[in-house]
Design an enzyme around this catalytic site. Structure first.
Site, mmCIF file in Angstrom:
data_model
loop_
_atom_site.group_PDB
_atom_site.id
_atom_site.type_symbol
_atom_site.label_atom_id
_atom_site.label_comp_id
_atom_site.label_asym_id
_atom_site.label_seq_id
_atom_site.Cartn_x
_atom_site.Cartn_y
_atom_site.Cartn_z
ATOM 1 N N ARG A 68 0.812 -1.226 0.000
ATOM 2 C CA ARG A 68 0.000 0.000 0.000
ATOM 3 C C ARG A 68 0.845 1.276 0.000
ATOM 4 N NH1 ARG A 68 -2.994 -4.059 1.495
ATOM 5 N NH2 ARG A 68 -1.123 -4.598 2.662
ATOM 6 N N THR A 69 1.849 1.338 0.865
ATOM 7 C CA THR A 69 2.606 2.595 0.960
ATOM 8 C C THR A 69 3.324 2.871 -0.352
ATOM 9 O OG1 THR A 69 2.862 2.232 3.321
ATOM 10 C CG2 THR A 69 4.322 3.857 2.323
ATOM 11 N N LYS A 98 26.085 -3.985 -2.878
ATOM 12 C CA LYS A 98 27.558 -4.018 -2.926
ATOM 13 C C LYS A 98 28.151 -3.380 -1.689
ATOM 14 C CE LYS A 98 27.616 -3.109 -7.930
ATOM 15 N NZ LYS A 98 27.994 -2.053 -8.871
ATOM 16 N N ARG A 119 11.633 3.607 2.929
ATOM 17 C CA ARG A 119 11.273 2.736 4.063
ATOM 18 C C ARG A 119 12.513 1.942 4.435
ATOM 19 N NH1 ARG A 119 6.016 -1.100 4.287
ATOM 20 N NH2 ARG A 119 5.146 0.906 4.902
ATOM 21 N N HIS A 147 5.561 6.041 11.158
ATOM 22 C CA HIS A 147 5.016 5.890 9.812
ATOM 23 C C HIS A 147 4.047 7.058 9.626
ATOM 24 C CE1 HIS A 147 3.675 4.245 6.145
ATOM 25 N NE2 HIS A 147 3.393 3.004 6.493
#
Ligand code: NCD
Length: 334
Positions: A68-69, A98, A119, A147
């Site tokens: 959703r986000t 890397k 995120r 959030h």
């Protein structure tokens, strides 16, 4: 960094600002955002979208799973005529694999994009990236921290469904220790005259720091391990998933994961006009049979998520869908 950077106060002016924590918002800033969101909903419902953010680019940097986000941010940008890109498969094919640092990755995207949504599993990681760059960096969830955009869409949904925030009795249920959505939402609800009930297994209780912070603001708060205590008086039931990915011992997760289960029978004891919310994904804490209940608001949360993010992206990029209410401007035009 000694003290965690939580972003600048917005004070009605979103342009160029990082969005890291709910603590950046006051009631006026929320008003500015929600006016923009309301206007955006109207335009999208009649026109399908805008070209407000044409030639604006959003970089997505998701180091943790998201449906959703990430996708509501992507579609928000696209519906405003902008573009989105970013490493796919959770950074697996970017130079992060890397060993490149978060800072260097963020600086790289700063060269190509106008804003970054990120995120990360570590609390404060998004803030570190934000402090290294000069374009808006939006926190799409930092570990068990915050959030903020989820809380902004949660509050918008409550406003739309209940018609008000002041006076509401709100129950937060589930993994209140690890769930970042409830951390941001509790802080946001504390800006209003609300009563908050925390219902969780003792091991997953709301961290003391939040309870103390809200206590200082004079918010009525109650803690319980059983839902029965507060369900009949709740106006909002906000259910969360037990956050399996945050447990060191998976045996603990399996012991706690099905502690609460919202079924049609459980909801018989709730008010007729209560709403049931969940940031999603759900993993058994609300059964599918509940979906047919008119009190369900989690699909509205999904829908409003895109609109709230459209509003937020426009404002941090210095744009608005609203007409300037400026008489002088109109007069000089004449
Ligand atoms: C939440 C999250 O990522 O914190 N999901 C979301 O953004 N809608 C909740 C969760 O994962 O349980």
């Amino acid at each position: 960094m000694s003290e965690l950077y939580k972003g600048e106060q917005i004070n009605r002016d979103f342009k160029g600002k990082d969005i890291l924590s709910i603590e950046q918002f006051n009631n006026e800033s929320l008003g500015v955002l929600y006016d923009e969101v309301d206007a955006t909903v109207q335009i999208v419902e009649s026109e399908g979208g805008t070209d407000l953010l044409k030639w604006n680019f959003l970089a997505t940097n998701f180091y943790e799973a998201s449906t959703r986000t990430e996708f509501s941010f992507r579609f928000a940008m696209l519906r405003h005529g902008g573009s989105v890109d970013g490493p796919s498969d959770k950074m697996q094919y970017s130079s992060v694999s890397k060993g490149e640092s978060l800072q260097d990755t963020a600086i790289t995207f700063e060269q190509y994009a106008d804003a970054i949504v990120m995120r990360h599993p570590q609390v404060g990681a998004v803030a570190v990236a934000a402090s290294e760059t000069n374009i808006p960096v939006i926190n799409g969830g930092d570990g068990t921290g915050e959030h903020p955009t989820q809380a902004l869409l949660d509050l918008y949904t409550i406003k739309k469904k209940m018609g008000k925030i002041d006076g509401l009795n709100i129950t937060l249920l589930g993994d209140l220790k690890n769930g970042r959505t409830v951390h941001s939402l509790a802080k946001l609800l504390a800006k209003y005259d609300t009563t908050i009930n925390y219902v969780s297994p003792a091991e997953l209780a709301m961290p003391k720091q939040y309870i103390e912070q809200l206590g200082e603001l004079g918010i009525q708060q109650y803690e319980s391990t059983t839902l029965e205590d507060c369900l009949p008086t709740s106006d909002v039931l906000y259910v969360t998933r037990v956050q399996g990915e945050r447990f060191l011992d998976q045996a603990d997760y399996h012991r706690l994961k099905d502690h609460y289960r919202i079924t049609p029978e459980v909801l018989e004891k709730a008010k007729d006009d209560m709403i049931v919310m969940h940031p999603l994904p759900r993993t058994g804490e609300i059964t599918r049979e509940v979906d047919a209940d008119p009190r369900v608001a989690y699909f509205d949360q999904m829908k409003y998520g895109m609109y709230v993010r459209m509003g937020l992206l426009a404002l941090v990029l210095g744009k608005t869908v609203q007409q300037p209410v400026n008489d002088t401007f109109l007069l000089t035009e004449l």
